[in-house]
Motif scaffolding. Structure first.
Motif, mmCIF file in Angstrom:
data_model
loop_
_atom_site.group_PDB
_atom_site.id
_atom_site.type_symbol
_atom_site.label_atom_id
_atom_site.label_comp_id
_atom_site.label_asym_id
_atom_site.label_seq_id
_atom_site.Cartn_x
_atom_site.Cartn_y
_atom_site.Cartn_z
ATOM 1 N N VAL A 150 0.933 -1.162 0.000
ATOM 2 C CA VAL A 150 -0.142 -0.174 -0.032
ATOM 3 C C VAL A 150 0.930 1.150 -0.128
ATOM 4 O O VAL A 150 0.514 2.328 -0.651
ATOM 5 N N LEU A 151 2.314 1.206 0.422
ATOM 6 C CA LEU A 151 2.795 2.256 0.528
ATOM 7 C C LEU A 151 3.264 2.642 -1.012
ATOM 8 O O LEU A 151 3.396 3.801 -1.354
ATOM 9 N N LYS A 152 3.498 1.505 -1.843
ATOM 10 C CA LYS A 152 4.073 1.632 -3.150
ATOM 11 C C LYS A 152 3.040 2.239 -3.858
ATOM 12 O O LYS A 152 3.040 2.935 -4.914
ATOM 13 N N ARG A 153 1.687 1.915 -3.525
ATOM 14 C CA ARG A 153 0.446 2.603 -4.142
ATOM 15 C C ARG A 153 0.298 3.853 -3.920
ATOM 16 O O ARG A 153 -0.420 4.649 -4.725
ATOM 17 N N GLY A 154 0.833 4.307 -2.867
ATOM 18 C CA GLY A 154 0.789 5.705 -2.479
ATOM 19 C C GLY A 154 -0.219 6.053 -1.303
ATOM 20 O O GLY A 154 -0.462 6.982 -0.871
ATOM 21 N N GLU A 155 -0.477 5.037 -0.611
ATOM 22 C CA GLU A 155 -1.452 4.777 0.572
ATOM 23 C C GLU A 155 -0.629 5.066 1.729
ATOM 24 O O GLU A 155 -0.590 4.008 2.308
ATOM 25 N N LEU A 156 0.106 6.193 2.073
ATOM 26 C CA LEU A 156 0.722 6.529 3.228
ATOM 27 C C LEU A 156 0.112 6.215 4.505
ATOM 28 O O LEU A 156 0.746 5.542 5.527
ATOM 29 N N ALA A 157 -1.058 6.746 4.817
ATOM 30 C CA ALA A 157 -1.785 6.399 6.025
ATOM 31 C C ALA A 157 -1.940 5.129 6.349
ATOM 32 O O ALA A 157 -1.919 4.705 7.296
#
Length: 269
Positions: free
Chosen positions: A162-169
């Motif tokens: 999810v970090l790679k997807r851009g979902e930082l939270a």
């Protein structure tokens, strides 16, 4: 006397003067000699079966001390924030459910069951508490080591994806699960695994300075680069833990998976 101790006395007295209450036990920090001005007060209160449906827990709690908030949490526990900002947790159950106390044996170590006894008219409470005496469940086992490692891999991979997807939270939320399972492995290595279900409690005092710094390295703020660093550090920390634990415990999963996870972290990152 602490405000919490005054509240505990009020709960005890209220139980004794409420005809519909048959038993009450306390759990948490104050039963373990660890209670302080920041601690919660926590109780199981058993109501006579014939009075259970009509019993008003909100009115009963309000008679003890004014509160600003009272609600039922996701676990079915009545959580109260008294006006003094002391938290309380109250489980109200029918008297016929008092045997549930014996199931607590699987959750941890209860060093002083005498301090858990508040009030009883049934003659059953002390027998249930006696069941909790002695050592808690064995935590330093192959099953727990492997379960912690498996759950680490699962939480780590989801967090990185999810970090790679851009979902930082969301990645930061997953990191908290990564931290929990690493802390369990650290506690096994340092033979301080009594706080298994709440591995972060007292961690500042319970683990070595080296392990604490390792834990610090897997924390992060809500920043893409910091999150990558925390996930990368988590792999290094677990690699060290596996090295230290392999002599005593048998890992069921090919430890080479850590290399694959490391490659995955840096792929298109």
């Amino acid at each position: 006397m602490l405000l919490q101790e005054k509240l505990i006395e009020k709960v005890s007295e209220k139980c004794r003067t409420t005809a519909s209450i048959s038993s009450c036990m306390m759990y948490g920090s104050f039963t373990k000699g660890e209670g302080d001005q920041y601690s919660d007060v926590e109780f199981y209160i058993f109501i006579k079966d014939e009075d259970f449906q009509s019993f008003s827990s909100s009115r009963w709690i309000g008679d003890i001390e004014p509160y600003d908030l009272l609600f039922l949490n996701e676990y079915g526990t009545e959580v109260v924030v008294f006006s003094s900002l002391i938290r309380g947790e109250f489980h109200f159950l029918p008297e016929s459910d008092i045997g549930i106390i014996t199931s607590f044996k699987d959750t941890g170590y209860f060093p002083d069951t005498t301090s858990m006894f508040v009030y009883d008219t049934t003659g059953q409470l002390q027998r249930c508490l006696d069941h909790l005496r002695g050592d808690g469940p064995e935590r330093m086992t192959n099953d727990n080591v492997n379960n912690s490692f498996h759950n680490f891999v699962n939480a780590w991979l989801m967090g990185v994806n999810v970090l790679k997807r851009g979902e930082l939270a969301r990645s930061l939320e997953c990191l908290s699960h990564v931290q929990r399972f690493i802390l369990r492995l650290i506690r096994i290595r340092e033979k301080s695994a009594d706080l298994w279900l709440n591995a972060a409690k007292n961690v500042e005092k319970d683990i070595s300075a080296k392990s604490y710094q390792a834990y610090v390295s897997i924390t992060s703020k809500l920043d893409r680069q910091k999150l990558y660093e925390a996930y990368r550090n988590a792999l290094h920390v677990v690699e060290d833990l596996i090295h230290d634990l392999s002599g005593e415990y048998q890992f069921e999963v090919d430890k080479g998976i850590l290399r694959k996870l490391n490659d995955h972290l840096h792929l298109e990152s």
